[in-house]
Design a protein around this motif. Sequence first.
Motif, short mmCIF file in Angstrom:
data_model
loop_
_atom_site.label_atom_id
_atom_site.label_comp_id
_atom_site.label_asym_id
_atom_site.label_seq_id
_atom_site.Cartn_x
_atom_site.Cartn_y
_atom_site.Cartn_z
N SER A 202 0.86 -1.18 0.00
CA SER A 202 0.00 0.00 0.00
C SER A 202 0.89 1.23 0.00
CB SER A 202 -0.89 0.02 1.23
OG SER A 202 -1.77 -1.06 1.21
N LEU A 203 0.76 2.06 -1.03
CA LEU A 203 1.57 3.27 -1.15
C LEU A 203 0.68 4.50 -1.01
CD1 LEU A 203 3.54 2.16 -4.31
CD2 LEU A 203 4.53 2.44 -2.05
N THR A 204 1.20 5.50 -0.31
CA THR A 204 0.48 6.76 -0.13
C THR A 204 1.46 7.91 -0.32
OG1 THR A 204 -0.95 5.71 1.49
CG2 THR A 204 -0.97 8.10 1.44
N MET A 205 1.08 8.90 -1.12
CA MET A 205 1.87 10.12 -1.31
C MET A 205 1.08 11.28 -0.71
SD MET A 205 4.71 9.88 -3.21
CE MET A 205 5.45 9.00 -4.56
N THR A 206 1.69 11.94 0.26
CA THR A 206 1.02 13.03 0.95
C THR A 206 1.71 14.35 0.62
OG1 THR A 206 0.52 11.51 2.76
CG2 THR A 206 0.27 13.87 3.21
N THR B 185 8.18 7.04 4.84
CA THR B 185 7.95 6.86 6.27
C THR B 185 7.30 5.50 6.44
OG1 THR B 185 5.78 7.92 6.08
CG2 THR B 185 7.63 9.33 6.69
N THR B 186 7.72 4.79 7.42
CA THR B 186 7.17 3.45 7.64
C THR B 186 6.60 3.36 9.05
OG1 THR B 186 9.32 2.65 8.42
CG2 THR B 186 8.83 2.35 6.10
N PRO B 187 5.55 2.61 9.21
CA PRO B 187 5.01 2.40 10.55
C PRO B 187 5.96 1.51 11.34
CG PRO B 187 3.83 1.04 8.95
CD PRO B 187 4.79 1.90 8.18
N SER B 188 5.94 1.67 12.64
CA SER B 188 6.81 0.83 13.46
C SER B 188 6.28 -0.60 13.48
CB SER B 188 6.90 1.38 14.88
OG SER B 188 5.60 1.41 15.46
N ASP C 100 7.27 -4.26 6.72
CA ASP C 100 7.91 -5.44 6.11
C ASP C 100 8.01 -5.31 4.60
OD1 ASP C 100 8.26 -6.67 8.56
OD2 ASP C 100 6.35 -7.76 8.45
N ASN C 101 7.21 -4.44 3.99
CA ASN C 101 7.23 -4.26 2.54
C ASN C 101 8.22 -3.20 2.08
OD1 ASN C 101 5.29 -6.22 2.07
ND2 ASN C 101 3.60 -4.78 2.25
N TYR C 102 8.98 -2.60 2.99
CA TYR C 102 9.91 -1.54 2.61
C TYR C 102 10.91 -2.01 1.56
CZ TYR C 102 13.21 2.27 2.90
OH TYR C 102 14.04 3.32 2.59
N LYS C 103 11.31 -3.27 1.61
CA LYS C 103 12.30 -3.78 0.66
C LYS C 103 11.77 -3.77 -0.76
CE LYS C 103 10.92 -8.57 1.55
NZ LYS C 103 11.36 -9.85 2.07
N TYR C 104 10.46 -3.67 -0.94
CA TYR C 104 9.87 -3.64 -2.26
C TYR C 104 9.69 -2.22 -2.81
CZ TYR C 104 8.56 -8.43 -1.02
OH TYR C 104 8.57 -9.73 -0.62
#
Length: 153
Positions: free
Chosen positions: A103-107, A148-151, A135-139
Amino acid sequence: MKTMTQKQQGFTLIELMIVVAIIGILAAVALPAYQDYTVKARVSECVNMMSSAKTTVAMNASEGATLNSGFNANEETDNCEAVAISDAGVISVDSTTKAGSVSLTMTPTSGDAALEAGTPPSGAIEWTCSIGDADNYKYVPSSCHNTTTPSKG
């Protein structure tokens, strides 16, 4: 006349087993990396699809219009769902299962404040890319590495 016997030469069984073991180890390491790379390439399609939405939001913001007006959502692809723009100008898209379900979001922000419909921004528009699951940051492709990633947990 002298007869010459020639000895046949080749690899021994142990040498062949060593080569097969080395190839097996290399394949075990390379295959997961290749699969991650393939998913990352598919997610980058979704990030690229968001660029037209970013242009729409920026143009509408500079004209003081509704931030999501005039945007024609794309068709779903094998890798990406349709891109959506909220009333606040936030752009979102989900990749398909084949593309890692990211899930990608641009703010958008301007001067550290959220954009407002009907009010032109006070400065340059900056975009923050967020993902739904750490966990999807590598993608996530490098074009979205201000992410920014959630903890976790």
